[in-house]
Design a protein around this motif. Structure first.
Motif, short mmCIF file in Angstrom:
data_model
loop_
_atom_site.label_atom_id
_atom_site.label_comp_id
_atom_site.label_asym_id
_atom_site.label_seq_id
_atom_site.Cartn_x
_atom_site.Cartn_y
_atom_site.Cartn_z
N LEU A 1 0.83 -1.20 0.00
CA LEU A 1 0.00 0.00 0.00
C LEU A 1 0.86 1.25 0.00
O LEU A 1 0.59 2.22 -0.72
CB LEU A 1 -0.92 0.01 1.22
CG LEU A 1 -2.02 -1.05 1.27
CD1 LEU A 1 -2.84 -0.88 2.55
CD2 LEU A 1 -2.93 -0.94 0.06
N LEU A 2 1.91 1.25 0.83
CA LEU A 2 2.76 2.43 0.96
C LEU A 2 3.41 2.82 -0.36
O LEU A 2 3.47 4.00 -0.70
CB LEU A 2 3.84 2.17 2.03
CG LEU A 2 4.79 3.35 2.32
CD1 LEU A 2 4.01 4.54 2.87
CD2 LEU A 2 5.88 2.92 3.30
N THR A 3 3.88 1.83 -1.11
CA THR A 3 4.52 2.15 -2.39
C THR A 3 3.53 2.79 -3.37
O THR A 3 3.91 3.66 -4.16
CB THR A 3 5.15 0.89 -3.04
OG1 THR A 3 4.15 -0.12 -3.18
CG2 THR A 3 6.29 0.37 -2.20
N CYS A 4 2.27 2.37 -3.30
CA CYS A 4 1.24 2.95 -4.18
C CYS A 4 0.82 4.35 -3.73
O CYS A 4 0.22 5.09 -4.51
CB CYS A 4 0.01 2.04 -4.24
SG CYS A 4 0.32 0.43 -4.98
N ILE A 5 1.10 4.69 -2.48
CA ILE A 5 0.76 6.02 -1.96
C ILE A 5 1.91 6.99 -2.17
O ILE A 5 1.73 8.11 -2.65
CB ILE A 5 0.41 5.95 -0.46
CG1 ILE A 5 -0.85 5.11 -0.24
CG2 ILE A 5 0.22 7.35 0.11
CD1 ILE A 5 -1.13 4.79 1.22
N VAL A 6 3.12 6.55 -1.84
CA VAL A 6 4.28 7.43 -1.87
C VAL A 6 4.77 7.67 -3.30
O VAL A 6 5.47 8.65 -3.56
CB VAL A 6 5.42 6.86 -0.99
CG1 VAL A 6 6.15 5.72 -1.69
CG2 VAL A 6 6.42 7.95 -0.59
N ALA A 7 4.42 6.80 -4.24
CA ALA A 7 4.85 6.97 -5.63
C ALA A 7 4.34 8.29 -6.18
O ALA A 7 3.25 8.74 -5.85
CB ALA A 7 4.33 5.81 -6.49
N PRO A 8 5.13 8.93 -7.04
CA PRO A 8 4.70 10.23 -7.58
C PRO A 8 3.57 10.08 -8.60
O PRO A 8 3.29 9.00 -9.09
CB PRO A 8 5.97 10.75 -8.26
CG PRO A 8 6.71 9.51 -8.65
CD PRO A 8 6.44 8.51 -7.56
N CYS A 9 2.96 11.20 -8.88
CA CYS A 9 1.93 11.26 -9.93
C CYS A 9 2.55 10.82 -11.26
O CYS A 9 3.69 11.15 -11.58
CB CYS A 9 1.41 12.69 -10.03
SG CYS A 9 0.17 12.96 -11.29
N ALA A 10 1.83 10.03 -12.03
CA ALA A 10 2.37 9.47 -13.28
C ALA A 10 2.67 10.57 -14.30
O ALA A 10 1.95 11.57 -14.38
CB ALA A 10 1.38 8.48 -13.87
N ALA A 11 3.74 10.36 -15.07
CA ALA A 11 4.09 11.30 -16.12
C ALA A 11 2.99 11.38 -17.18
O ALA A 11 2.84 12.38 -17.88
CB ALA A 11 5.42 10.90 -16.75
N ALA A 12 2.20 10.28 -17.28
CA ALA A 12 1.11 10.25 -18.26
C ALA A 12 -0.16 10.93 -17.75
O ALA A 12 -1.11 11.12 -18.52
CB ALA A 12 0.79 8.80 -18.63
N PRO B 1 10.53 -7.68 -1.86
CA PRO B 1 10.17 -7.76 -3.29
C PRO B 1 8.72 -8.15 -3.54
O PRO B 1 8.13 -7.74 -4.55
CB PRO B 1 11.12 -8.84 -3.83
CG PRO B 1 12.30 -8.79 -2.91
CD PRO B 1 11.73 -8.46 -1.55
N LEU B 2 8.12 -8.90 -2.63
CA LEU B 2 6.73 -9.31 -2.81
C LEU B 2 5.79 -8.11 -2.77
O LEU B 2 4.69 -8.16 -3.33
CB LEU B 2 6.36 -10.33 -1.73
CG LEU B 2 5.04 -11.07 -1.89
CD1 LEU B 2 4.95 -11.76 -3.24
CD2 LEU B 2 4.87 -12.08 -0.76
N ALA B 3 6.22 -7.03 -2.12
CA ALA B 3 5.39 -5.83 -2.06
C ALA B 3 5.18 -5.21 -3.44
O ALA B 3 4.23 -4.45 -3.64
CB ALA B 3 6.02 -4.79 -1.13
N SER B 4 6.04 -5.55 -4.41
CA SER B 4 5.89 -5.00 -5.76
C SER B 4 4.63 -5.51 -6.45
O SER B 4 4.20 -4.95 -7.47
CB SER B 4 7.12 -5.35 -6.61
OG SER B 4 7.20 -6.74 -6.84
N VAL B 5 4.01 -6.58 -5.92
CA VAL B 5 2.75 -7.07 -6.48
C VAL B 5 1.66 -6.00 -6.34
O VAL B 5 0.79 -5.87 -7.21
CB VAL B 5 2.32 -8.37 -5.77
CG1 VAL B 5 0.95 -8.84 -6.28
CG2 VAL B 5 3.37 -9.47 -5.99
N GLY B 6 1.73 -5.21 -5.26
CA GLY B 6 0.73 -4.16 -5.04
C GLY B 6 0.67 -3.16 -6.18
O GLY B 6 -0.37 -3.01 -6.84
N PRO B 7 1.79 -2.44 -6.46
CA PRO B 7 1.76 -1.51 -7.60
C PRO B 7 1.61 -2.22 -8.94
O PRO B 7 1.11 -1.64 -9.90
CB PRO B 7 3.11 -0.79 -7.50
CG PRO B 7 3.96 -1.63 -6.62
CD PRO B 7 3.02 -2.31 -5.68
#
Length: 317
Positions: free
Chosen positions: A105-116, A286-292
């Motif tokens: 969840l954290l990686t999907c929140i802290v990630a920046p707004c998409a360039a697209a 690494p398993l957390a990458s399944v979220g994003p």
């Protein structure tokens, strides 16, 4: 065939990444190539992140970029969501599968707004300059909070908080901040190079698709090698869906107070998921990458519905 590939570039890129990994994982005679290619791709991903942002910001009119009120509130809620997840992890000393869920969840929140996101916003009739400005601001929030938060979650045996902070700050700054500054220099002081870069149509889009191929392969690898159950993987995917809906909804709720519903919704909900996958498997479990990895599907689904509704309204009016 070419038109089909152009219309479905991102799904094709994801499918291709998954298929390539499965082929290399299940054909023994390719083991040697896989061992050599693995470390190479690990270094290619951040390089592509760099070039995607660089090309994107080369197309920005810096003189039209101005912070507006909804930027503050959207950024504030992103920080608030980060603090809520971090507070739960630290207050309850979360570990094991529960920690992996929260890391996803954290990686999907802290990630920046998409360039697209500015492109999608423009399709929805939104303000391109406001969205591009928030993309800048969002990247700075990410560059600040990842080095602050991640060392408190995953601590190595011989790694202090400050050494981890400096290591992560260096990596994130290189990927996020440096391309912004370089794009500004090229745009204003290297005009010949700038013209050649912006003349290539959809360059950043196809760079993004290529990086998506790699990170999808990495995500499939993490799923296939996960020492966990299919039920747990489904839980990560489901939580990603809930978070995606919440972030889009909160963004649109903020935006309706300022007449910028589409802009704020995209700003908080549409994430640079390729970057999120990279930081997950680089700095967390690494398993957390399944979220994003799943978040890519959810946000593209929401974007498709929004664009369809917008086009339908235009036809009716």
């Amino acid at each position: 065939m070419i038109k089909l590939l152009k219309d479905w570039t991102l799904p094709v890129a994801m499918a291709f990444g998954a298929v390539v990994y499965l082929v290399f994982a299940n054909v023994p005679m390719l083991d040697g190539i896989a061992r050599v290619a693995g470390p190479v791709f690990d270094h290619i991903v951040p390089l592509f992140m760099f070039f995607i942002l660089f090309v994107t910001f080369c197309k920005v009119d810096f003189h039209k970029m101005r912070p507006v009120a909804w930027h503050f509130w959207t950024g504030l809620f992103q920080v608030l969501f980060i603090m809520i997840v971090m507070g739960i992890i630290l207050a309850y000393h979360v570990s094991g599968n529960e920690l992996i869920l929260l890391e996803a969840l954290l990686t999907c929140i802290v990630a920046p707004c998409a360039a697209a996101a500015p492109v999608v916003t423009q399709k929805l009739g939104g303000n391109l300059e406001q969205m591009t400005t928030y993309t800048f601001l969002s990247n700075f929030i990410t560059a600040l909070f990842i080095p602050l938060c991640f060392p408190m979650i995953e601590r190595g045996e011989h790694l202090t908080f400050w050494s981890a902070f400096v290591t992560i700050l260096e990596g994130v700054t290189t990927v996020l901040v440096v391309p912004m500054l370089l794009a500004y220099v090229v745009k204003h002081y290297m005009k010949g190079l700038h013209r050649r870069i912006v003349s290539v149509k959809d360059l950043s889009y196809y760079l993004w698709a290529f990086s998506l191929t790699i990170v999808t392969g990495v995500t499939v690898k993490n799923i296939c090698n996960a020492q966990t159950s299919a039920l747990f993987l489904m839980m990560i995917a489901l939580l990603g869906l809930v978070l995606c809906i919440v972030q889009f909804a909160v963004g649109r709720w903020i935006g309706h107070y300022f007449g910028c519903t589409n802009e704020a919704g995209q700003a908080l909900g549409q994430k640079n998921t390729a970057f999120a996958i990279w930081i997950a498997y680089t700095y967390l479990n690494p398993l957390a990458s399944v979220g994003p990895g799943c978040y890519i599907l959810w946000q593209n689904g929401i974007n498709s519905v929004e664009i369809w509704q917008h086009e339908k309204l235009k036809i009716e009016n």
